[in-house]
Structure formats: C-alpha cells, structure tokens
Design a protein around this motif. Structure first.
Motif, mmCIF file in Angstrom:
data_model
loop_
_atom_site.group_PDB
_atom_site.id
_atom_site.type_symbol
_atom_site.label_atom_id
_atom_site.label_comp_id
_atom_site.label_asym_id
_atom_site.label_seq_id
_atom_site.Cartn_x
_atom_site.Cartn_y
_atom_site.Cartn_z
ATOM 1 N N PRO A 120 0.809 -1.232 0.000
ATOM 2 C CA PRO A 120 0.000 0.000 0.000
ATOM 3 C C PRO A 120 0.840 1.279 0.000
ATOM 4 O O PRO A 120 0.499 2.241 -0.692
ATOM 5 C CB PRO A 120 -0.811 -0.108 1.304
ATOM 6 C CG PRO A 120 -0.862 -1.550 1.603
ATOM 7 C CD PRO A 120 0.443 -2.110 1.138
ATOM 8 N N ILE A 168 2.165 1.845 -3.492
ATOM 9 C CA ILE A 168 1.073 2.283 -4.374
ATOM 10 C C ILE A 168 0.759 3.755 -4.111
ATOM 11 O O ILE A 168 0.633 4.559 -5.038
ATOM 12 C CB ILE A 168 -0.200 1.424 -4.162
ATOM 13 C CG1 ILE A 168 0.029 -0.019 -4.623
ATOM 14 C CG2 ILE A 168 -1.384 2.018 -4.927
ATOM 15 C CD1 ILE A 168 -1.127 -0.954 -4.327
ATOM 16 N N GLY A 169 0.680 4.118 -2.814
ATOM 17 C CA GLY A 169 0.391 5.502 -2.466
ATOM 18 C C GLY A 169 1.435 6.451 -3.014
ATOM 19 O O GLY A 169 1.106 7.483 -3.605
ATOM 20 N N THR A 210 1.128 6.980 -6.732
ATOM 21 C CA THR A 210 -0.145 7.539 -7.213
ATOM 22 C C THR A 210 -0.352 8.994 -6.826
ATOM 23 O O THR A 210 -1.159 9.683 -7.433
ATOM 24 C CB THR A 210 -1.340 6.716 -6.648
ATOM 25 O OG1 THR A 210 -0.994 5.343 -6.655
ATOM 26 C CG2 THR A 210 -2.573 6.884 -7.504
ATOM 27 N N ILE A 269 1.714 5.806 -12.485
ATOM 28 C CA ILE A 269 0.433 5.151 -12.228
ATOM 29 C C ILE A 269 0.348 3.749 -12.848
ATOM 30 O O ILE A 269 -0.135 2.835 -12.187
ATOM 31 C CB ILE A 269 -0.730 6.076 -12.652
ATOM 32 C CG1 ILE A 269 -0.729 7.271 -11.680
ATOM 33 C CG2 ILE A 269 -2.072 5.373 -12.573
ATOM 34 C CD1 ILE A 269 -1.730 8.319 -11.971
ATOM 35 N N PRO A 270 0.846 3.529 -14.073
ATOM 36 C CA PRO A 270 0.798 2.147 -14.577
ATOM 37 C C PRO A 270 1.519 1.143 -13.662
ATOM 38 O O PRO A 270 1.025 0.034 -13.449
ATOM 39 C CB PRO A 270 1.503 2.257 -15.940
ATOM 40 C CG PRO A 270 1.231 3.649 -16.366
ATOM 41 C CD PRO A 270 1.279 4.471 -15.123
ATOM 42 N N ALA A 290 1.839 1.518 -10.405
ATOM 43 C CA ALA A 290 0.937 1.364 -9.260
ATOM 44 C C ALA A 290 -0.200 0.410 -9.610
ATOM 45 O O ALA A 290 -0.618 -0.411 -8.784
ATOM 46 C CB ALA A 290 0.367 2.719 -8.846
ATOM 47 N N CYS A 291 -0.683 0.508 -10.857
ATOM 48 C CA CYS A 291 -1.765 -0.382 -11.300
ATOM 49 C C CYS A 291 -1.293 -1.839 -11.307
ATOM 50 O O CYS A 291 -2.047 -2.746 -10.933
ATOM 51 C CB CYS A 291 -2.250 0.014 -12.694
ATOM 52 S SG CYS A 291 -3.196 1.541 -12.701
#
Lengths: 264, 272
Positions: B228, B231-232, B235, B243-244, B246-247
């Motif tokens: 997490p 990802i944070g 993003t 972002i890709p 993170a996706c």
C-alpha cells in the motif's frame, strides 16, 4: 464452575478493553497538559490546546467538509441502495447470495488499490471529482449499509404490505415511504449512522484522489500531527468523542428495537 | 419488470462507475510501459527490483503476524463476550464496530503520543531513569504490528462472535446432558464446528492488514515499505508518480487476495 469461567470471561474482556483504551487515555491526558517532556506527570493541566484548536481557521471548515461528505454519502445510499435492498429481500431473495459477494470487496479491493483505478480513469475526465468521491464512498460503505438492513425484512410480510398500500391508491414510492419505511426505521437508522461515520472518517481515497486540496477532518488531523502535536491530540480526542456519540446512538437504536420486538 | 429496471439500473450504474470500470482500467493500465508500449515490463520491474520485492515481503510478513495475534486475541475476546449478558454483549459489539473507525491516523497519532520519540513513556523514562519504559520503538515493524492489533482484534471479534455465541448456548448443554467432558466437547464439537469461521476470519484479518494504508502511512511514513505505501507513493501526484506501475502492484494485490479467498472457500467447504 460457571461462576469461575464467567470471572475468566470478565477478566479477558477487561484486559482487551484496557489495551484498546490505553492510547486514548494517554492522548486525553496529553491534550490537557501544558507540557509533558521530561517529567513523570505533566507540568500542569489546561484547556489551552482546546481553545487553540477550535479557534484555528482550519478547524471548522475541515469538520464541515467531512460533515458534508458524510451527509451526501448517506443521501446517495438511501436513494440508490435502500430500494435495491428492499427489492432483493422482498421480491428476489435469490439475488441475496450474489449481494453477499459485495461484502468481501472492501477486503479484496481496499481503498488504496481502488484509488489507482479511480485516478487513472477520472483524472482527465470533465466530471467533478467530488461527485466521483461521493459515489465511491457510497460504494465503499455499501457492506455496512447492507448488513444493517439485511435482517430487517424478516418476520413480516412486507410484500403484502407494499402491495396492499398500492391497491389503496398509494404510488410505489408513497407506499414505500408510508408503509415500509416506518417498519424498518431502526435498521435504516443504524445503516445511516454507519455510512455517515465511514464517509466522515475516510482518508485514503479523499487524500489521493483529490490530491489533498480538499482538507477533510482526517487530512487536517494528519497535517496537525507534524505541525502541532498538542492541538493534534485535542482533535484526536474530539474525533473519539464523536465516535462515542455515534456508538451511544447505535446502542440506543439497537436496544430500542429489541424492546419494540418484545412488545409485539 | 419495469420497476425492477428502475430500481436495479442506478445501482448497477454506480457499481460499474466506481468499482468495475476503475478495476478494469487498473488491470489494463498495468500492461502499459513507461515508453507507452504494451507489455509486462511493469511486472518484470516489480519482481526484479529489490525495493518492490521488499514491499511485497514486508506486507506479507506484517499481515501474517498481525493476523495470527489478532486471531488468538479475538477468539478469546469473542468467547469472553459470549459469556456476558445480552445487553452488555450489544454494547461491546457496537463499541468494537466503532474501533475500526478509530483506526488510521487517530490510532497512529495516539500510539505516537504514548510511545513516540517525544511521547509520554519517553518523558516518564527520562524523569524516572527507568530507561526500559521508553525502549519500545513504535516507528518500526513491531510498532506497526502493535498498531494493527488495535483494529484486527475488534474486527476478528465481530466475525467470530456470532458462531461462538451459538455454540455456547446450545451445544454445551446438549453435550453435558450426554455426559461428555470438557476436553471431548472442545475437540469433537467446538473445533469442527467453528474451524470454518476461524479460517474465514483469519483470511479477513490477513486481507485487512494487507490493505491497510492509513495507519502505516501515519505511523512510519515512507520509512517502512509495503504494497500500500508504494502504491500511495506512485499515485499521489509527486515527481516519482508512475500510475501504470501502481496499477500493476494493485493488480498483484487483488490477485493475491482473490487466490486467498478462493483457497479459504475451498478449505471451509471441505471442513464443513
């Protein structure tokens, strides 16, 4: 034998409660202290930090933003979800098994995972982000809303009530409002309170999706953590007080419901 | 039929807009490389780069320990609550339901006030020269596990209380009438009856810990990496936003969770 094991039960639950409450008690003591740096007890007691926090120009707007988000989320839940839950319970109980799947979604796709998709999908679309946020919070809080209302349709023939009201000239919406709603009041109230609390307290999606420019209570709390620990501890205690009020209302509602049922 | 559409359409639209479409976009975007091409470069990056591997390992490690501790304490807690009067039971359950809302920033903050570098225990330790009082480092993996216990235990109790309550009232009496002793009761009746719930609750506790961002971010910032937290960071619109990537990490997360839920379903069905 029963007595001794009840003592064990009380001891166990007391120890768990003490553990959960210790940081909150410490925070309360800290929020009332003038300063507490190299002493066993704080050097003095004061309400100074409560005044500092509540008179800060950021405080009220942050509370109001969170409040607005909470109210909007409750309204959308009531308009969109309540009819669905009623319909599924009364007319198509087969769909209930499918709805149960929704309740594990928050665990398989938590906010931090969902928000990457939201950013990717809506960052460049001309839809107001706050609208997307409200709709997302409605969906995130669906499990608790659903569970609060899942059991209220048992025990009475709501279908007959609904249809008879319509035979007597009520519109479907009118029949729902006048005949069904009064009978599921306490479940609806619990669902509304839980949804409101969930939306009021949200942090991850609000912060990352809106980029922190929309300062809600939690975002303000995070900022205070590094800027002013004393004022931050006050906000934490105020927030805890808010949760206690909600709990009190929930306990009253649930207990009131039990009494209603006994009367019948 | 018409009312059915009127009622179900707004609901389906909302679920599509904020759940289905974002998850689909997340999945497809994860195959989008930094050069704009399509491929699995994000996934190879995650599995080759030590930083991302460490994030995945940390997440699994913290969540496993937090779930084990949470499970043990919530079995004890749910059993204890089931022995109390009905009114007290409802009060405790409501309060534990609210404990989830205290998780996150308020929880991390109150733990920092208690254990933190300028916290109360450090102040008392300095004043009293009992340095062991201030020895616990809350900004660490053990600190995170401690913090997670504060919401894992109430969550576990919420899931374990209903089945444990049922056993307590009916089965114990029946087995005592039939002359079973406590050990027999525990081994032959409680464990088989409740095992599916224990497995189910364990999976929920593990999944809940895996997805926890707010508490971890507020307590350790970006110092401890986890799925997490990464990802944070990827993003939140900062310079190193990707972002890709993170996706891709989100997709891996969702895949782990779905596997786990499927495994849990298999296990609980077999023992039922």
């Amino acid at each position: 034998m029963k007595k001794s094991s009840n003592f064990g039960a009380k001891l166990t639950i007391s120890l768990i409660s003490i553990m959960l409450l210790t940081p909150i008690v410490a925070t309360l003591a800290y929020s009332l202290s003038t300063s507490w740096v190299k002493t066993i007890l704080p050097t003095g007691l004061t309400f100074h930090w409560y005044v500092v926090l509540t008179s800060s120009p950021s405080f009220l707007p942050a509370v109001l933003r969170s409040f607005g988000v909470g109210v909007a989320t409750v309204i959308v839940s009531m308009v969109i979800f309540l009819p669905v839950i009623f319909y599924i319970n009364v007319y198509e109980p087969k769909l209930k098994a499918k709805m149960r799947f929704l309740t594990i979604i928050p665990f398989t796709i938590p906010g931090i995972v969902l928000v990457t998709g939201l950013v990717q999908l809506y960052a460049n679309l001309p839809i107001p982000k706050i609208v997307v946020l409200i709709l997302t919070l409605t969906a995130i809080n669906l499990p608790s809303f659903y569970q609060s209302l899942n059991n209220v349709f048992m025990g009475r023939d709501f279908r007959a009530m609904f249809e008879q009201a319509q035979l007597l000239g009520e519109s479907p919406v009118g029949a729902f409002m006048h005949v069904i709603l009064p009978n599921i009041r306490s479940g609806v109230l619990v669902g509304m309170l839980l949804t409101f609390t969930g939306a009021f307290s949200e942090y991850v999606v609000t912060n990352i999706f809106l980029g922190g420019e929309f300062e809600t209570l939690k975002i303000y709390m995070y900022r205070l953590m590094s800027v002013n620990g004393n004022a931050g501890s006050v906000l934490t205690i105020i927030y805890f007080g808010f949760l206690m009020i909600i709990s009190f209302l929930l306990i009253k509602t649930v207990h009131g419901k039990k009494i209603d049922q006994r009367k019948e | 039929m018409k009312t059915k559409v009127k009622i179900l359409f707004p609901f389906s639209l909302l679920i599509a807009l904020v759940l289905v479409f974002p998850v689909l976009i997340m999945f497809f975007s994860s195959f989008q490389g930094t050069d704009g091409g399509i491929g699995i470069s994000n996934y190879t990056e995650i599995f080759k780069n030590n930083y991302y591997r460490k994030a995945i390992m940390n997440s699994l490690y913290i969540s496993l320990i937090a779930a084990v501790i949470g499970e043990i304490l919530s079995i004890l807690g749910a059993w204890a609550i089931s022995r109390l009067s009905e009114k007290t039971q409802n009060t405790f359950l409501t309060l534990f339901n609210m404990a989830a809302s205290f998780a996150g920033i308020p929880l991390a903050f109150s733990l920092i006030i208690l254990f933190g570098n300028s916290g109360i225990l450090k102040a008392i330790a300095t004043a009293s020269h009992l340095s062991f009082l201030g020895a616990f480092n809350v900004y660490s993996l053990p600190g995170l596990i401690l913090a997670y216990t504060f919401f894992e235990v109430p969550l576990g109790i919420m899931f374990l209380f209903p089945p444990i309550k049922e056993i307590n009232s009916d089965w114990k009496e029946a087995s005592q009438v039939l002359g079973a002793n406590n050990w027999f009761f525990l081994k032959k009746i409680i464990v088989p009856l409740i095992l599916p719930n224990i497995i189910e609750t364990f999976i929920i506790l593990f999944a809940n810990a895996m997805g926890t961002y707010e508490t971890m971010y507020a307590l350790t910032g970006n110092n401890v990496v986890s799925i997490p937290i990464v990802i944070g960071a990827l993003t939140n619109g900062s310079l190193d936003a990707n972002i890709p990537l993170a996706c891709a990490l989100s997709t891996i997360f969702a895949a782990i969770m779905m596997l786990l839920v499927a495994l849990g379903n298999r296990l609980t069905r077999r023992s039922r």
